[in-house]
Scaffold this motif. Structure first.
Motif, PDB file in Angstrom:
ATOM      1  N   GLY A 132       5.878   7.619   6.642  1.00  0.00           N
ATOM      2  CA  GLY A 132       5.520   6.474   5.806  1.00  0.00           C
ATOM      3  C   GLY A 132       6.408   6.362   4.585  1.00  0.00           C
ATOM      4  O   GLY A 132       6.799   5.265   4.179  1.00  0.00           O
ATOM      5  N   ALA A 133       6.744   7.498   3.976  1.00  0.00           N
ATOM      6  CA  ALA A 133       7.611   7.491   2.797  1.00  0.00           C
ATOM      7  C   ALA A 133       9.009   6.995   3.148  1.00  0.00           C
ATOM      8  O   ALA A 133       9.619   6.232   2.396  1.00  0.00           O
ATOM      9  CB  ALA A 133       7.672   8.893   2.183  1.00  0.00           C
ATOM     10  N   GLU A 134       9.515   7.419   4.297  1.00  0.00           N
ATOM     11  CA  GLU A 134      10.832   6.948   4.745  1.00  0.00           C
ATOM     12  C   GLU A 134      10.815   5.443   4.994  1.00  0.00           C
ATOM     13  O   GLU A 134      11.749   4.728   4.609  1.00  0.00           O
ATOM     14  CB  GLU A 134      11.251   7.692   6.014  1.00  0.00           C
ATOM     15  N   LEU A 135       9.739   4.972   5.613  1.00  0.00           N
ATOM     16  CA  LEU A 135       9.633   3.540   5.893  1.00  0.00           C
ATOM     17  C   LEU A 135       9.436   2.740   4.600  1.00  0.00           C
ATOM     18  O   LEU A 135       9.952   1.630   4.470  1.00  0.00           O
ATOM     19  CB  LEU A 135       8.501   3.269   6.883  1.00  0.00           C
ATOM     20  N   ALA A 136       8.709   3.310   3.633  1.00  0.00           N
ATOM     21  CA  ALA A 136       8.514   2.636   2.343  1.00  0.00           C
ATOM     22  C   ALA A 136       9.848   2.467   1.617  1.00  0.00           C
ATOM     23  O   ALA A 136      10.100   1.433   0.993  1.00  0.00           O
ATOM     24  CB  ALA A 136       7.539   3.426   1.472  1.00  0.00           C
ATOM     25  N   ILE A 148      -8.462   9.343  -1.173  1.00  0.00           N
ATOM     26  CA  ILE A 148      -7.208   8.693  -1.549  1.00  0.00           C
ATOM     27  C   ILE A 148      -6.435   8.349  -0.278  1.00  0.00           C
ATOM     28  O   ILE A 148      -6.728   8.848   0.802  1.00  0.00           O
ATOM     29  CB  ILE A 148      -6.356   9.586  -2.486  1.00  0.00           C
ATOM     30  N   ILE A 149      -5.436   7.511  -0.464  1.00  0.00           N
ATOM     31  CA  ILE A 149      -4.539   7.168   0.634  1.00  0.00           C
ATOM     32  C   ILE A 149      -3.257   7.953   0.412  1.00  0.00           C
ATOM     33  O   ILE A 149      -2.562   7.764  -0.590  1.00  0.00           O
ATOM     34  CB  ILE A 149      -4.244   5.655   0.687  1.00  0.00           C
ATOM     35  N   ALA A 150      -2.982   8.862   1.328  1.00  0.00           N
ATOM     36  CA  ALA A 150      -1.782   9.691   1.244  1.00  0.00           C
ATOM     37  C   ALA A 150      -0.761   9.177   2.247  1.00  0.00           C
ATOM     38  O   ALA A 150      -1.094   8.897   3.403  1.00  0.00           O
ATOM     39  CB  ALA A 150      -2.134  11.139   1.540  1.00  0.00           C
ATOM     40  N   VAL A 151       0.458   9.052   1.806  1.00  0.00           N
ATOM     41  CA  VAL A 151       1.545   8.565   2.652  1.00  0.00           C
ATOM     42  C   VAL A 151       2.190   9.754   3.359  1.00  0.00           C
ATOM     43  O   VAL A 151       2.481  10.774   2.730  1.00  0.00           O
ATOM     44  CB  VAL A 151       2.587   7.790   1.814  1.00  0.00           C
ATOM     45  N   THR A 152       2.417   9.618   4.645  1.00  0.00           N
ATOM     46  CA  THR A 152       3.071  10.673   5.423  1.00  0.00           C
ATOM     47  C   THR A 152       4.574  10.634   5.164  1.00  0.00           C
ATOM     48  O   THR A 152       5.091   9.686   4.557  1.00  0.00           O
ATOM     49  CB  THR A 152       2.811  10.474   6.925  1.00  0.00           C
ATOM     50  N   VAL A 157       0.841  -1.205   0.000  1.00  0.00           N
ATOM     51  CA  VAL A 157       0.000   0.000   0.000  1.00  0.00           C
ATOM     52  C   VAL A 157       0.871   1.247   0.000  1.00  0.00           C
ATOM     53  O   VAL A 157       0.630   2.177  -0.785  1.00  0.00           O
ATOM     54  CB  VAL A 157      -0.974  -0.004   1.197  1.00  0.00           C
ATOM     55  N   LEU A 158       1.872   1.287   0.853  1.00  0.00           N
ATOM     56  CA  LEU A 158       2.730   2.475   0.920  1.00  0.00           C
ATOM     57  C   LEU A 158       3.401   2.759  -0.422  1.00  0.00           C
ATOM     58  O   LEU A 158       3.379   3.889  -0.919  1.00  0.00           O
ATOM     59  CB  LEU A 158       3.796   2.310   2.009  1.00  0.00           C
ATOM     60  N   VAL A 159       3.988   1.734  -1.013  1.00  0.00           N
ATOM     61  CA  VAL A 159       4.715   1.921  -2.271  1.00  0.00           C
ATOM     62  C   VAL A 159       3.776   2.358  -3.395  1.00  0.00           C
ATOM     63  O   VAL A 159       4.059   3.316  -4.120  1.00  0.00           O
ATOM     64  CB  VAL A 159       5.497   0.640  -2.640  1.00  0.00           C
ATOM     65  N   HIS A 160       2.635   1.682  -3.527  1.00  0.00           N
ATOM     66  CA  HIS A 160       1.710   2.035  -4.609  1.00  0.00           C
ATOM     67  C   HIS A 160       1.037   3.383  -4.372  1.00  0.00           C
ATOM     68  O   HIS A 160       0.733   4.098  -5.329  1.00  0.00           O
ATOM     69  CB  HIS A 160       0.667   0.937  -4.809  1.00  0.00           C
ATOM     70  N   ALA A 161       0.817   3.750  -3.129  1.00  0.00           N
ATOM     71  CA  ALA A 161       0.227   5.059  -2.834  1.00  0.00           C
ATOM     72  C   ALA A 161       1.217   6.182  -3.101  1.00  0.00           C
ATOM     73  O   ALA A 161       0.815   7.306  -3.417  1.00  0.00           O
ATOM     74  CB  ALA A 161      -0.263   5.106  -1.384  1.00  0.00           C
ATOM     75  N   LEU A 162       2.499   5.904  -2.992  1.00  0.00           N
ATOM     76  CA  LEU A 162       3.514   6.917  -3.295  1.00  0.00           C
ATOM     77  C   LEU A 162       3.686   7.123  -4.801  1.00  0.00           C
ATOM     78  O   LEU A 162       4.082   8.199  -5.240  1.00  0.00           O
ATOM     79  CB  LEU A 162       4.863   6.526  -2.677  1.00  0.00           C
TER      80      LEU A 162
END
Length: 172
Positions: A112-116, A105-109, A54-59
């Protein structure tokens, strides 16, 4: 008249002979082991494979929960639980879409981006380790063959019989 019980020797003689390699077992087993290795590696940073997906695709693009569920091959319930966990961890949030005010939408914080980014390195390492266990020519042949299957003969699941469990169909 009672049938005589079948002995072990007789059962072995009755077993049909395989004429092909058990591709289902080979793919299922390697997939299962790869998933368990992936789950263990991602758990070290507090993520599941679904959360990573989810994180990767949302980014990559502004995507709705439904779009992300399709990309990650998740049902609605699993997706809701996954998004709830990401929100609780401060890794993502539900926001109104910039193009459709009815959609969320699902927005990554930032967190979250750092963890992705970290989780993608882990995923790549798990894949690299598995592939590096093969000689280069076998690795290339395996990837080539799997890509041919995925894009041709095994691209689309067959409809499941009524009442049977079936894989979700992708709208890709």
């Amino acid at each position: 008249m009672t049938d005589n019980p079948v002995t072990i020797e007789r059962m072995a003689a009755l077993a049909p002979s395989r004429t092909e390699s058990d591709l289902s077992f080979l793919l299922d087993h390697t997939s299962h082991v790869l998933r368990t290795k992936m789950a263990a590696a991602l758990a070290e940073i507090g993520l599941t494979a679904r959360m990573h997906c989810v994180l990767v695709h949302a980014l990559e693009a502004e995507r709705t929960q439904i779009q992300l569920a399709e990309l990650g091959d998740m049902d609605k319930t699993t997706m809701v639980v996954t998004i709830d966990a990401l929100e609780k961890a401060g890794l993502a949030e539900r926001r109104p879409s910039s193009t459709d005010r009815r959609a969320r939408i699902i927005a990554v914080t930032e967190k979250g981006a750092e963890l992705a980014e970290q989780s993608q390195r882990i995923v790549d390492d798990v894949h690299r380790t598995a592939l590096n266990s093969l000689p280069q020519k076998d690795r290339d042949a395996l990837l080539h063959a799997l890509n041919l299957l995925v894009t041709n003969h095994l691209a689309t699941p067959s409809p499941a019989p009524a009442g049977g469990r079936r894989a979700r169909e992708s709208s890709k």
